[in-house]
Enzyme design. Structure first.
Site, mmCIF file in Angstrom:
data_model
loop_
_atom_site.group_PDB
_atom_site.id
_atom_site.type_symbol
_atom_site.label_atom_id
_atom_site.label_comp_id
_atom_site.label_asym_id
_atom_site.label_seq_id
_atom_site.Cartn_x
_atom_site.Cartn_y
_atom_site.Cartn_z
ATOM 1 N N ALA A 2 -13.625 6.245 2.687
ATOM 2 C CA ALA A 2 -14.684 6.492 2.202
ATOM 3 C C ALA A 2 -15.934 6.953 3.027
ATOM 4 C CB ALA A 2 -14.978 5.511 1.117
ATOM 5 N N ASP A 34 -10.728 13.202 1.542
ATOM 6 C CA ASP A 34 -9.349 13.331 1.684
ATOM 7 C C ASP A 34 -8.782 14.629 1.630
ATOM 8 O OD1 ASP A 34 -9.826 10.623 1.610
ATOM 9 O OD2 ASP A 34 -8.794 10.298 -0.339
ATOM 10 N N HIS A 51 -31.175 -15.286 16.930
ATOM 11 C CA HIS A 51 -30.451 -16.465 16.487
ATOM 12 C C HIS A 51 -30.875 -17.120 15.187
ATOM 13 C CE1 HIS A 51 -28.487 -20.317 17.763
ATOM 14 N NE2 HIS A 51 -29.375 -21.016 17.335
ATOM 15 N N SER A 108 0.930 -1.164 0.161
ATOM 16 C CA SER A 108 0.011 0.060 -0.024
ATOM 17 C C SER A 108 0.896 1.057 0.154
ATOM 18 C CB SER A 108 -0.887 0.236 1.341
ATOM 19 O OG SER A 108 -1.825 1.138 1.248
ATOM 20 N N ILE A 109 0.737 1.856 -1.080
ATOM 21 C CA ILE A 109 1.568 3.072 -1.292
ATOM 22 C C ILE A 109 1.180 4.289 -0.848
ATOM 23 C CG2 ILE A 109 3.234 1.761 -2.717
ATOM 24 C CD1 ILE A 109 1.696 3.364 -5.122
ATOM 25 N N GLY A 110 -0.132 4.529 -0.426
ATOM 26 C CA GLY A 110 -0.706 5.630 -0.035
ATOM 27 C C GLY A 110 -1.550 6.309 -1.204
ATOM 28 N N ARG A 111 -1.926 7.501 -0.881
ATOM 29 C CA ARG A 111 -2.848 8.283 -1.975
ATOM 30 C C ARG A 111 -2.545 9.763 -1.877
ATOM 31 N NH1 ARG A 111 -8.139 5.647 0.650
ATOM 32 N NH2 ARG A 111 -6.579 5.881 2.196
#
Length: 219
Positions: free
Chosen positions: A58, A50, A191, A7-10
């Site tokens: 999100a 962001d 249940h 994961s290299i980020g945004r």
């Protein structure tokens, strides 16, 4: 190991969309906005998601969108809405892997660092009727719930297994409204369902689990 997740980020996409021309203040792609209502430096223009420099999730952006619209309409007047201040006290997070991973609130170490003595209730999928009905693969995993030992107030939870992202939602609601372990244990759960694991883990935290062995774990 067969696979590795990288994961290299945004990056924030706030350049070349006309913000400068409107006078909206930004800093390295982050739009400066008021923490009370998400309004930017220009009256009537709001920012969400962001680009605000907050959590890059999100569901956080969806939450902020509702707030921004409500506050914009409130400032205009004549609409059946009220001004809302963002509250980031409870933000659930999920990793959509197999098995699913979900968490909300504090971990044990964080609680300990904050001077909170906790009770921890753990309940495994393999002891849950619904998981057994779903098959062997779905029997893997567990749910843990943390509660303040003195007040029994829920402080966090983590889940690994089928539909963990769904299961964690009930605990997020409990955190948002300062509910206790007893509020969960005294609520009837359908249940057989995976959501039963929430009440089972809550019972385990206070030593009342009847579908597994064990006592409350003190830290």
């Amino acid at each position: 190991t067969d696979f590795c997740l990288v994961s290299i980020g945004r990056e924030k996409e706030s350049k070349n969309i006309g913000l400068e021309e409107q006078g909206v203040i930004t800093n390295r792609g982050t739009i400066k906005c008021n923490s009370d209502d998400l309004e930017t430096s220009v009256k009537g223009i709001y920012a969400i998601g962001d680009v605000t420099g907050g959590l890059m999730l999100a569901h956080v952006a969806y939450y902020e969108a509702d707030i921004a619209v409500a506050n914009a309409l409130t400032s205009i007047g004549g609409f059946p809405v009220r001004k809302i201040k963002p509250n980031y006290k409870v933000v659930p997070s999920t990793i959509f892997t197999s098995p699913n991973i979900g968490s909300v609130g504090m971990r044990r170490k964080v609680a300990k660092d904050r001077g909170i003595d906790v009770l921890m209730g753990l309940f495994p999928y393999k002891a849950l009727g619904k998981a057994k009905c779903m098959g062997e693969i779905e029997e893997k995993g567990f749910l843990t719930i943390l509660a303040d030992k003195d007040t029994f107030e829920i402080v966090g939870a983590s889940c690994i297994g089928a539909e963990a992202s769904e299961i964690i939602a009930e605990i997020a609601l409990g955190l948002q409204h300062n509910l206790t372990i007893h509020d969960i244990t005294e609520t009837i759960h359908t249940h057989p369902t995976l959501s039963e694991m929430v009440v089972e883990a809550a019972n385990a935290a206070v030593g009342k689990a009847i579908h597994k062995k064990g006592r409350p774990i003190h830290n």
